[in-house]
Design an enzyme around this catalytic site. Structure first.
Site: not given
Length: 287
Positions: A214, A243, A260
């Site tokens: 979400r 990320r 990441e």
């Protein structure tokens, strides 16, 4: 330019961002080709920019993938840079972040030949390889499961992997993981996902890497930790994308689970409004 994926992802279509990104780049005037990283027929030198996107099988062949990145970087512009690929494909980078004062999930490394010991507390712990993606070869263990965990470590050592042992962060079952996405050095958007590792699941079971996904509005504390992590990358490289995956510690403060920098899912399907910004940054990198 090349948008780089793997044969498995190309066949399954799991990377739902890839076709939209290729379409958006094409509409912006770029000649964007989707190519497989280990396809020997690809002439990498003909591209102005090679963008690593969904090479999600790299962790099974990490050394080969790092060699590939080095070869491509000698022929053209690679994003992210090969030095970042080398550093970020081995989760020992968590120790570098910790040494720089970045709050991270406490991590111990067990190479082949090291004494295999696990936490003595009643809390759960996680075992996984230093080279992994999508929770591959990761498992969660509780009290009395040291023998199973030791077999897990032995299997990884037999396959040439160094193992990681981390405490299981119990608040993840309530607040989940939060992934903060950066493009061109600036925060773009964030998502929240549920816990990935179920109790009792074997390390070689298939896992859903992004359950209960979400949109998420990060707190200032989360943004601060993420930016501290990015600032601690050795050499301060220019990153096309990044990320930062965060979880809460026992006190509720965010800490880094993973950083990441190689082939992160950018979750553009959940944030279609960000597609234009990603396209713009890729075009800027190519020029």
């Amino acid at each position: 330019m090349a948008l780089v994926t793997s044969s498995i992802q190309l066949e399954t279509g799991v990377d739902r961002d890839l076709p939209e990104l290729a379409r958006s780049l094409g509409e912006a005037g770029a000649d964007a080709a989707t190519v497989i990283w280990d396809d020997p027929r690809v002439d990498w030198e003909r591209f102005d920019l090679v963008v690593i996107r969904s090479t999600w099988d790299y962790s099974e062949r990490a050394a080969e993938f790092r060699d590939w990145a080095g070869r491509v970087a000698r022929l053209t512009l690679l994003a992210n840079p090969a030095s970042v690929v080398r550093w970020n494909t081995d989760k020992r980078y968590l120790g570098v972040l910790a040494d720089a004062g970045v709050p991270v999930v406490p991590t111990r490394y067990l190479a082949a030949g090291d004494p295999v010991e696990f936490p003595e507390s009643d809390g759960e712990f996680v075992v996984k390889p230093t080279s992994g993606a999508g929770a591959r070869l990761a498992a969660r263990y509780g009290k009395g499961e040291d023998e199973a965990a030791a077999r897990h470590v032995a299997t990884m050592h037999e396959d040439g992997f160094t193992a990681i042992v981390q405490p299981y962060m119990p608040r993840v079952d309530v607040t989940g993981e939060r992934a903060l996405v950066y493009v061109g050095g600036r925060f773009l958007h964030a998502v929240q996902k549920g816990a990935v590792l179920a109790p009792g699941a074997a390390f070689d079971d298939e896992k859903m890497p992004h359950p209960d996904l979400r949109k998420w509005q990060p707190t200032q504390a989360e943004l601060t930790v993420a930016e501290r992590a990015l600032a601690a990358i050795p050499g301060a490289p220019e990153l096309l994308y990044a990320r930062v995956d965060l979880v809460d510690d026992e006190g509720g403060a965010p800490c880094v689970m993973e950083l990441e920098l190689v082939e992160p899912n950018l979750f553009l399907e959940l944030h279609p409004e960000s597609l234009a910004a990603v396209t713009e940054e890729i075009l800027a990198a190519a020029s």
